[in-house]
Design an enzyme around this catalytic site. Sequence first.
Site, PDB file in Angstrom:
ATOM      1  N   HIS A   1       0.835  -1.207   0.000  1.00 34.68           N
ATOM      2  CA  HIS A   1       0.000   0.000   0.000  1.00 34.68           C
ATOM      3  C   HIS A   1       0.869   1.256   0.000  1.00 34.68           C
ATOM      4  CE1 HIS A   1      -3.177  -2.542   2.286  1.00 34.68           C
ATOM      5  NE2 HIS A   1      -3.612  -2.400   1.044  1.00 34.68           N
TER       6      HIS A   1
ATOM      7  N   LYS B   1     -16.874  -7.404   5.773  1.00 34.75           N
ATOM      8  CA  LYS B   1     -15.547  -7.874   6.170  1.00 34.75           C
ATOM      9  C   LYS B   1     -15.430  -7.937   7.687  1.00 34.75           C
ATOM     10  CE  LYS B   1     -12.449  -6.276   2.492  1.00 34.75           C
ATOM     11  NZ  LYS B   1     -11.247  -5.461   2.247  1.00 34.75           N
TER      12      LYS B   1
ATOM     13  N   ARG C   1      -2.000  -5.913  -8.415  1.00 36.51           N
ATOM     14  CA  ARG C   1      -0.925  -6.890  -8.262  1.00 36.51           C
ATOM     15  C   ARG C   1      -0.913  -7.899  -9.389  1.00 36.51           C
ATOM     16  NH1 ARG C   1      -3.227  -8.431  -2.529  1.00 36.51           N
ATOM     17  NH2 ARG C   1      -5.001  -8.261  -3.915  1.00 36.51           N
TER      18      ARG C   1
ATOM     19  N   SER D   1      -3.535  -7.728   2.763  1.00 34.40           N
ATOM     20  CA  SER D   1      -3.863  -7.591   4.183  1.00 34.40           C
ATOM     21  C   SER D   1      -4.393  -8.894   4.745  1.00 34.40           C
ATOM     22  CB  SER D   1      -4.881  -6.462   4.375  1.00 34.40           C
ATOM     23  OG  SER D   1      -4.320  -5.226   4.007  1.00 34.40           O
TER      24      SER D   1
END
Length: 158
Positions: free
Chosen positions: A17, A41, A91, A128
Amino acid sequence: MRRAVCPGSFDPIHNGHLEIIARAASLFDEVIVAVSTNYAKKYRFGLEDRLEIAGETLTYLRGVSVLPMGDGLLAEFCRKQGANLIVKGVRSSADFEYELPMAAMNRQLAGVETVFIPAEASYSHLSSTLLKEVASLGGDISPFVPKAVLKRLNEDAH
Protein backbone atom coordinates in the site's frame (compact mmCIF):
# COMPACT_ATOMS: atom_id res chain seq x y z
CA MET A 1 -4.57 21.07 -8.75
CA ARG A 2 -4.83 17.33 -9.36
CA ARG A 3 -6.36 15.64 -6.33
CA ALA A 4 -6.58 11.84 -6.26
CA VAL A 5 -8.21 9.41 -3.85
CA CYS A 6 -6.51 6.15 -2.91
CA PRO A 7 -9.23 4.04 -1.25
CA GLY A 8 -8.96 0.88 0.78
CA SER A 9 -9.77 -0.76 4.07
CA PHE A 10 -6.04 -0.86 4.99
CA ASP A 11 -6.53 -3.62 7.59
CA PRO A 12 -3.62 -3.53 8.06
CA ILE A 13 -1.84 -1.09 5.84
CA HIS A 14 1.27 -2.78 4.44
CA ASN A 15 4.36 -1.93 2.42
CA GLY A 16 2.60 -2.65 -0.87
CA HIS A 17 0.00 0.00 0.00
CA LEU A 18 2.74 2.44 1.01
CA GLU A 19 4.55 1.96 -2.27
CA ILE A 20 1.41 2.71 -4.33
CA ILE A 21 0.52 5.74 -2.18
CA ALA A 22 4.08 7.11 -2.45
CA ARG A 23 4.05 6.70 -6.23
CA ALA A 24 0.65 8.39 -6.41
CA ALA A 25 2.01 11.26 -4.28
CA SER A 26 4.79 11.75 -6.84
CA LEU A 27 2.23 11.95 -9.67
CA PHE A 28 -0.50 14.14 -8.16
CA ASP A 29 -0.61 17.37 -6.17
CA GLU A 30 -2.68 15.83 -3.42
CA VAL A 31 -3.59 12.27 -2.45
CA ILE A 32 -6.39 11.48 -0.04
CA VAL A 33 -6.05 8.04 1.51
CA ALA A 34 -9.70 7.11 2.04
CA VAL A 35 -10.04 4.47 4.74
CA SER A 36 -13.22 2.53 4.05
CA THR A 37 -15.40 0.17 6.01
CA ASN A 38 -16.95 -2.81 4.29
CA TYR A 39 -19.52 -4.23 6.68
CA ALA A 40 -19.21 -7.67 5.07
CA LYS A 41 -15.55 -7.87 6.17
CA LYS A 42 -14.22 -8.91 9.56
CA TYR A 43 -11.60 -6.38 10.63
CA ARG A 44 -8.52 -6.91 12.77
CA PHE A 45 -8.32 -3.17 13.52
CA GLY A 46 -11.24 -0.81 14.03
CA LEU A 47 -11.69 2.27 11.86
CA GLU A 48 -10.07 4.64 14.37
CA ASP A 49 -6.99 2.41 14.66
CA ARG A 50 -6.71 2.09 10.87
CA LEU A 51 -6.95 5.88 10.51
CA GLU A 52 -4.32 6.44 13.21
CA ILE A 53 -1.93 3.82 11.80
CA ALA A 54 -2.20 5.26 8.28
CA GLY A 55 -1.82 8.81 9.58
CA GLU A 56 1.28 7.95 11.62
CA THR A 57 2.83 6.00 8.77
CA LEU A 58 2.23 8.47 5.96
CA THR A 59 3.52 11.64 7.64
CA TYR A 60 6.69 11.47 5.52
CA LEU A 61 4.75 12.05 2.29
CA ARG A 62 3.96 15.62 1.32
CA GLY A 63 0.45 16.22 0.02
CA VAL A 64 -1.00 13.02 1.51
CA SER A 65 -3.91 13.13 3.94
CA VAL A 66 -5.90 10.36 5.58
CA LEU A 67 -9.69 10.53 5.90
CA PRO A 68 -12.49 8.10 6.71
CA MET A 69 -14.50 7.38 3.59
CA GLY A 70 -17.72 6.97 5.54
CA ASP A 71 -20.83 5.30 4.21
CA GLY A 72 -21.79 5.58 0.60
CA LEU A 73 -20.23 5.40 -2.80
CA LEU A 74 -16.57 6.08 -3.53
CA ALA A 75 -17.66 8.23 -6.48
CA GLU A 76 -19.67 10.44 -4.12
CA PHE A 77 -16.76 10.68 -1.67
CA CYS A 78 -14.54 11.81 -4.56
CA ARG A 79 -17.08 14.44 -5.61
CA LYS A 80 -17.31 15.80 -2.03
CA GLN A 81 -13.52 15.98 -1.80
CA GLY A 82 -13.13 17.68 -5.18
CA ALA A 83 -11.11 14.74 -6.53
CA ASN A 84 -11.46 13.61 -10.11
CA LEU A 85 -9.07 10.65 -9.91
CA ILE A 86 -9.01 7.33 -8.08
CA VAL A 87 -5.70 5.48 -7.70
CA LYS A 88 -5.78 1.71 -7.42
CA GLY A 89 -2.78 -0.57 -7.10
CA VAL A 90 -2.99 -3.81 -9.04
CA ARG A 91 -0.93 -6.89 -8.26
CA SER A 92 -2.18 -9.15 -11.02
CA SER A 93 -4.59 -9.49 -13.90
CA ALA A 94 -7.16 -10.79 -11.39
CA ASP A 95 -6.99 -7.45 -9.51
CA PHE A 96 -7.38 -5.60 -12.79
CA GLU A 97 -10.41 -7.67 -13.82
CA TYR A 98 -12.00 -7.06 -10.41
CA GLU A 99 -11.33 -3.30 -10.49
CA LEU A 100 -12.23 -2.56 -14.13
CA PRO A 101 -16.05 -2.65 -13.80
CA MET A 102 -15.88 -0.44 -10.71
CA ALA A 103 -13.70 2.03 -12.59
CA ALA A 104 -16.27 2.20 -15.40
CA MET A 105 -19.10 2.69 -12.91
CA ASN A 106 -17.26 5.47 -11.04
CA ARG A 107 -16.61 7.23 -14.34
CA GLN A 108 -20.28 6.98 -15.32
CA LEU A 109 -21.61 7.98 -11.90
CA ALA A 110 -19.37 10.95 -11.22
CA GLY A 111 -16.94 11.46 -14.10
CA VAL A 112 -14.13 10.18 -11.87
CA GLU A 113 -11.31 8.43 -13.71
CA THR A 114 -9.35 5.53 -12.24
CA VAL A 115 -5.59 5.26 -12.63
CA PHE A 116 -4.12 1.79 -12.16
CA ILE A 117 -0.59 1.55 -10.81
CA PRO A 118 1.06 -1.85 -11.09
CA ALA A 119 2.55 -3.08 -7.83
CA GLU A 120 6.29 -3.38 -7.52
CA ALA A 121 7.15 -7.06 -8.05
CA SER A 122 8.60 -7.40 -4.55
CA TYR A 123 5.18 -6.46 -3.09
CA SER A 124 2.88 -8.27 -5.50
CA HIS A 125 2.33 -11.17 -3.10
CA LEU A 126 1.19 -8.97 -0.21
CA SER A 127 -2.40 -8.70 0.88
CA SER A 128 -3.86 -7.59 4.18
CA THR A 129 -5.77 -10.87 4.42
CA LEU A 130 -2.61 -12.95 4.02
CA LEU A 131 -0.68 -10.81 6.51
CA LYS A 132 -3.47 -11.11 9.11
CA GLU A 133 -3.45 -14.89 8.70
CA VAL A 134 0.34 -15.15 9.02
CA ALA A 135 0.33 -12.91 12.11
CA SER A 136 -2.52 -14.83 13.75
CA LEU A 137 -0.50 -18.05 13.36
CA GLY A 138 2.58 -16.51 14.98
CA GLY A 139 4.49 -15.64 11.83
CA ASP A 140 6.76 -12.62 11.58
CA ILE A 141 5.21 -9.97 9.33
CA SER A 142 7.67 -7.23 10.30
CA PRO A 143 9.35 -7.11 6.85
CA PHE A 144 5.98 -6.36 5.23
CA VAL A 145 4.27 -3.74 7.43
CA PRO A 146 5.15 -0.34 8.90
CA LYS A 147 6.21 -0.02 12.53
CA ALA A 148 2.83 1.43 13.54
CA VAL A 149 1.13 -1.87 12.61
CA LEU A 150 3.64 -3.93 14.60
CA LYS A 151 3.23 -1.61 17.58
CA ARG A 152 -0.58 -2.11 17.58
CA LEU A 153 -0.24 -5.88 17.17
CA ASN A 154 2.21 -6.04 20.08
CA GLU A 155 -0.08 -3.88 22.26
CA ASP A 156 -3.00 -6.19 21.52
CA ALA A 157 -0.93 -9.29 22.34
CA HIS A 158 -0.15 -8.07 25.86
